[in-house]
Scaffold this motif. Structure first.
Motif, PDB file in Angstrom:
ATOM      1  N   GLU A  13       0.853  -1.187   0.000  1.00  0.00           N
ATOM      2  CA  GLU A  13       0.000   0.000   0.000  1.00  0.00           C
ATOM      3  C   GLU A  13       0.891   1.240   0.000  1.00  0.00           C
ATOM      4  O   GLU A  13       2.034   1.171   0.440  1.00  0.00           O
ATOM      5  CB  GLU A  13      -0.879   0.010   1.249  1.00  0.00           C
ATOM      6  N   PRO A  14       0.392   2.383  -0.472  1.00  0.00           N
ATOM      7  CA  PRO A  14       1.212   3.602  -0.430  1.00  0.00           C
ATOM      8  C   PRO A  14       1.718   3.925   0.976  1.00  0.00           C
ATOM      9  O   PRO A  14       2.861   4.371   1.140  1.00  0.00           O
ATOM     10  CB  PRO A  14       0.249   4.674  -0.921  1.00  0.00           C
ATOM     11  N   ALA A  15       0.889   3.655   1.980  1.00  0.00           N
ATOM     12  CA  ALA A  15       1.335   3.911   3.353  1.00  0.00           C
ATOM     13  C   ALA A  15       2.517   3.018   3.723  1.00  0.00           C
ATOM     14  O   ALA A  15       3.443   3.450   4.417  1.00  0.00           O
ATOM     15  CB  ALA A  15       0.181   3.689   4.325  1.00  0.00           C
ATOM     16  N   ASP A  16       2.507   1.780   3.202  1.00  0.00           N
ATOM     17  CA  ASP A  16       3.637   0.877   3.444  1.00  0.00           C
ATOM     18  C   ASP A  16       4.900   1.419   2.814  1.00  0.00           C
ATOM     19  O   ASP A  16       5.979   1.353   3.397  1.00  0.00           O
ATOM     20  CB  ASP A  16       3.356  -0.499   2.835  1.00  0.00           C
ATOM     21  N   ILE A  19       6.317   4.109   4.871  1.00  0.00           N
ATOM     22  CA  ILE A  19       7.030   3.561   6.031  1.00  0.00           C
ATOM     23  C   ILE A  19       8.366   2.975   5.596  1.00  0.00           C
ATOM     24  O   ILE A  19       9.397   3.197   6.235  1.00  0.00           O
ATOM     25  CB  ILE A  19       6.160   2.498   6.730  1.00  0.00           C
TER      26      ILE A  19
ATOM     27  N   THR B  99       2.023   3.942  15.730  1.00  0.00           N
ATOM     28  CA  THR B  99       1.819   4.017  14.283  1.00  0.00           C
ATOM     29  C   THR B  99       0.333   4.001  13.946  1.00  0.00           C
ATOM     30  O   THR B  99      -0.141   4.776  13.104  1.00  0.00           O
ATOM     31  CB  THR B  99       2.501   2.831  13.589  1.00  0.00           C
ATOM     32  N   PHE B 103      -1.784   6.997  12.023  1.00  0.00           N
ATOM     33  CA  PHE B 103      -2.544   6.829  10.795  1.00  0.00           C
ATOM     34  C   PHE B 103      -4.052   6.913  11.034  1.00  0.00           C
ATOM     35  O   PHE B 103      -4.830   6.952  10.080  1.00  0.00           O
ATOM     36  CB  PHE B 103      -2.196   5.491  10.129  1.00  0.00           C
ATOM     37  N   THR B 110      -8.240   2.109   2.357  1.00  0.00           N
ATOM     38  CA  THR B 110      -7.262   1.022   2.420  1.00  0.00           C
ATOM     39  C   THR B 110      -5.876   1.496   1.997  1.00  0.00           C
ATOM     40  O   THR B 110      -4.872   1.133   2.608  1.00  0.00           O
ATOM     41  CB  THR B 110      -7.685  -0.125   1.496  1.00  0.00           C
ATOM     42  N   TYR B 111      -5.836   2.320   0.962  1.00  0.00           N
ATOM     43  CA  TYR B 111      -4.507   2.700   0.469  1.00  0.00           C
ATOM     44  C   TYR B 111      -3.843   3.747   1.333  1.00  0.00           C
ATOM     45  O   TYR B 111      -2.654   4.004   1.199  1.00  0.00           O
ATOM     46  CB  TYR B 111      -4.596   3.165  -0.993  1.00  0.00           C
ATOM     47  N   LEU B 112      -4.588   4.393   2.212  1.00  0.00           N
ATOM     48  CA  LEU B 112      -3.971   5.367   3.118  1.00  0.00           C
ATOM     49  C   LEU B 112      -3.532   4.717   4.426  1.00  0.00           C
ATOM     50  O   LEU B 112      -2.770   5.307   5.183  1.00  0.00           O
ATOM     51  CB  LEU B 112      -4.939   6.508   3.416  1.00  0.00           C
ATOM     52  N   GLN B 113      -4.039   3.525   4.697  1.00  0.00           N
ATOM     53  CA  GLN B 113      -3.654   2.838   5.928  1.00  0.00           C
ATOM     54  C   GLN B 113      -2.578   1.806   5.606  1.00  0.00           C
ATOM     55  O   GLN B 113      -2.666   1.129   4.589  1.00  0.00           O
ATOM     56  CB  GLN B 113      -4.878   2.119   6.517  1.00  0.00           C
ATOM     57  N   PRO B 114      -1.556   1.705   6.447  1.00  0.00           N
ATOM     58  CA  PRO B 114      -0.536   0.693   6.178  1.00  0.00           C
ATOM     59  C   PRO B 114      -1.113  -0.708   6.334  1.00  0.00           C
ATOM     60  O   PRO B 114      -1.977  -0.944   7.180  1.00  0.00           O
ATOM     61  CB  PRO B 114       0.534   0.972   7.220  1.00  0.00           C
ATOM     62  N   SER B 115      -0.613  -1.628   5.501  1.00  0.00           N
ATOM     63  CA  SER B 115      -1.020  -3.016   5.659  1.00  0.00           C
ATOM     64  C   SER B 115      -0.082  -3.667   6.673  1.00  0.00           C
ATOM     65  O   SER B 115       0.712  -2.990   7.323  1.00  0.00           O
ATOM     66  CB  SER B 115      -0.953  -3.730   4.318  1.00  0.00           C
ATOM     67  N   ILE B 117       2.494  -5.220   6.171  1.00  0.00           N
ATOM     68  CA  ILE B 117       3.904  -5.063   5.816  1.00  0.00           C
ATOM     69  C   ILE B 117       4.492  -3.815   6.478  1.00  0.00           C
ATOM     70  O   ILE B 117       5.550  -3.845   7.087  1.00  0.00           O
ATOM     71  CB  ILE B 117       4.064  -5.012   4.283  1.00  0.00           C
ATOM     72  N   GLY B 118       3.755  -2.708   6.387  1.00  0.00           N
ATOM     73  CA  GLY B 118       4.219  -1.475   7.012  1.00  0.00           C
ATOM     74  C   GLY B 118       4.343  -1.618   8.517  1.00  0.00           C
ATOM     75  O   GLY B 118       5.349  -1.229   9.115  1.00  0.00           O
ATOM     76  N   TYR B 119       3.320  -2.206   9.113  1.00  0.00           N
ATOM     77  CA  TYR B 119       3.364  -2.409  10.564  1.00  0.00           C
ATOM     78  C   TYR B 119       4.518  -3.316  10.946  1.00  0.00           C
ATOM     79  O   TYR B 119       5.174  -3.107  11.971  1.00  0.00           O
ATOM     80  CB  TYR B 119       2.045  -3.019  11.053  1.00  0.00           C
ATOM     81  N   SER B 172      -5.049 -12.539   4.923  1.00  0.00           N
ATOM     82  CA  SER B 172      -5.950 -12.634   3.778  1.00  0.00           C
ATOM     83  C   SER B 172      -6.522 -14.039   3.657  1.00  0.00           C
ATOM     84  O   SER B 172      -7.651 -14.222   3.210  1.00  0.00           O
ATOM     85  CB  SER B 172      -5.224 -12.243   2.499  1.00  0.00           C
ATOM     86  N   ILE B 179      -6.580  -9.106  -0.544  1.00  0.00           N
ATOM     87  CA  ILE B 179      -5.872  -8.004   0.098  1.00  0.00           C
ATOM     88  C   ILE B 179      -6.319  -6.679  -0.503  1.00  0.00           C
ATOM     89  O   ILE B 179      -6.479  -5.686   0.192  1.00  0.00           O
ATOM     90  CB  ILE B 179      -4.361  -8.192  -0.070  1.00  0.00           C
ATOM     91  N   THR B 180      -6.545  -6.690  -1.800  1.00  0.00           N
ATOM     92  CA  THR B 180      -6.923  -5.446  -2.473  1.00  0.00           C
ATOM     93  C   THR B 180      -8.425  -5.239  -2.339  1.00  0.00           C
ATOM     94  O   THR B 180      -9.145  -5.214  -3.319  1.00  0.00           O
ATOM     95  CB  THR B 180      -6.548  -5.525  -3.951  1.00  0.00           C
ATOM     96  N   ARG B 183      -9.645  -1.709  -3.785  1.00  0.00           N
ATOM     97  CA  ARG B 183      -9.220  -1.423  -5.142  1.00  0.00           C
ATOM     98  C   ARG B 183      -9.680  -2.490  -6.130  1.00  0.00           C
ATOM     99  O   ARG B 183     -10.038  -2.173  -7.243  1.00  0.00           O
ATOM    100  CB  ARG B 183      -7.708  -1.261  -5.178  1.00  0.00           C
TER     101      ARG B 183
END
Lengths: 135, 187
Positions: A13-16, A19, B99, B103, B110-115, B117-119, B172, B179-180, B183
């Motif tokens: 995701e863009p947020a990822d 990060i 985090t 956010f 969905t695209y503004l929140q980290p999935s 992976i980011g966490y 998922s 996951i998407t 989108r």
């Protein structure tokens, strides 16, 4: 099946990505701070001897001498000879610091972690002139 | 006199997830690590998964249970290893909460929140950072140890991405949703 998995794996995701980019910046900053210290460039001038988190003591390399430092486990002897420095005795068990041998180039470091004594060579403060002079 | 203890669904959930995390932690402890301090940290996948599915309170319970019980089983309870593990676990969970609350102020798209992976990257870096600061403060108070920090953080980022992908795939699969979410339905 494999197709869906690869599609999912590539989906950040863009947020990822935000990060991830900040994580990369953090890593690059850490490398530049702790590895590419400018004072370790150029010709070695001084020896810094440090015990634990005390502020390091500087010794000139131009004068041959033997320095006695009190470590956590006991004394450590550091020799300066012909603009080089080494541990000649340490009270630690493994003696890695003694076996490490001579330090001769600015930026060289030997740390004796059990005894918490470390020595490192620092270059001239005028780093850029030293690099230009070398070329 | 007989006392009755009633267990809730939440207790069962915590017990199940903690058991899973402890198992993974102990299996992982059996493998030698290539570099001191670098471990895949697969047990944190469970913590992260719990955090994303059931919130931080459940994740805190699971994570504390995991650290305490696996240290008892491995024989490292109240030892330096235990302290490192505990500080890493608490700091990574704390940074996950921070985090999420950062956010939280963004729109819940969905695209503004980290999935996951980011966490996972955040959790992995803070886990490593917490352990490192603990090790530096208590065990090796010497500035020379900071030379090791960039390498450790590099590994933390890479392993964080890996564990994030694992968590995302698990999520998922278990939620049976792609996951998407937003989108793929839009397209």
């Amino acid at each position: 099946m494999t197709k869906t998995i690869t599609r999912k794996l590539l989906l950040f995701e863009p947020a990822d990505i935000l990060i991830l980019i900040s994580a990369c910046f953090l890593t690059v900053w850490l490398y530049s701070t702790f590895w590419f210290d400018l004072s370790s460039v150029g010709e070695a001038e001084t020896l810094l001897v440090q015990f634990a988190d005390h502020s390091p003591k500087a010794y000139s390399l131009s004068e041959d001498q033997i320095i006695n430092v009190k470590g956590r486990l006991g004394p450590a002897l550091i020799e300066i000879k012909q603009r080089k420095a080494r541990f000649i005795h340490s009270s630690c068990r493994n003696q890695f610091c003694v076996f490490h041998g001579w330090l001769s180039v600015a930026g060289d470091t030997t740390a004796c972690l059990p005894n918490r004594v470390s020595i490192s060579l620092k270059g001239t403060t005028n780093d850029y002139d030293a690099i230009a002079g070398a070329q | 006199m007989k006392r009755h203890f009633t267990t809730t669904h939440q207790d069962h959930r915590v017990a199940l997830l903690a058991a899973l995390a402890i198992t993974i932690h102990i299996i992982e402890a059996a493998f030698p690590s290539p570099l001191p301090g670098v471990k895949p940290g697969l047990a944190n996948v469970v913590t992260l998964f719990t955090f994303m599915m059931y919130g931080w309170k459940t994740a805190l319970q699971v994570s504390l249970l995991r650290v305490i019980i696996s240290s008892l089983l491995l024989g490292t309870f109240l030892s330096p290893t235990f302290l490192l593990s505990l500080s890493g676990a608490l700091l990574s969970l704390g940074s996950l909460i921070i985090t999420q609350s950062l956010f939280y102020f963004l729109p819940q798209r969905t695209y503004l929140q980290p999935s996951a992976i980011g966490y996972a990257i955040v959790a992995s870096i803070s886990h490593m950072g917490g352990q490192f600061l603990m090790a530096w403060y208590f065990f090796i108070p010497h500035p020379g140890i900071f030379k090791l920090l960039p390498i450790l953080i590099t590994f933390a980022v890479i392993l964080g991405i890996v564990s994030g992908i694992i968590t995302q795939l698990t999520l998922s699969q278990l939620t049976k949703a792609p996951i998407t979410k937003t989108r793929s339905t839009k397209r």
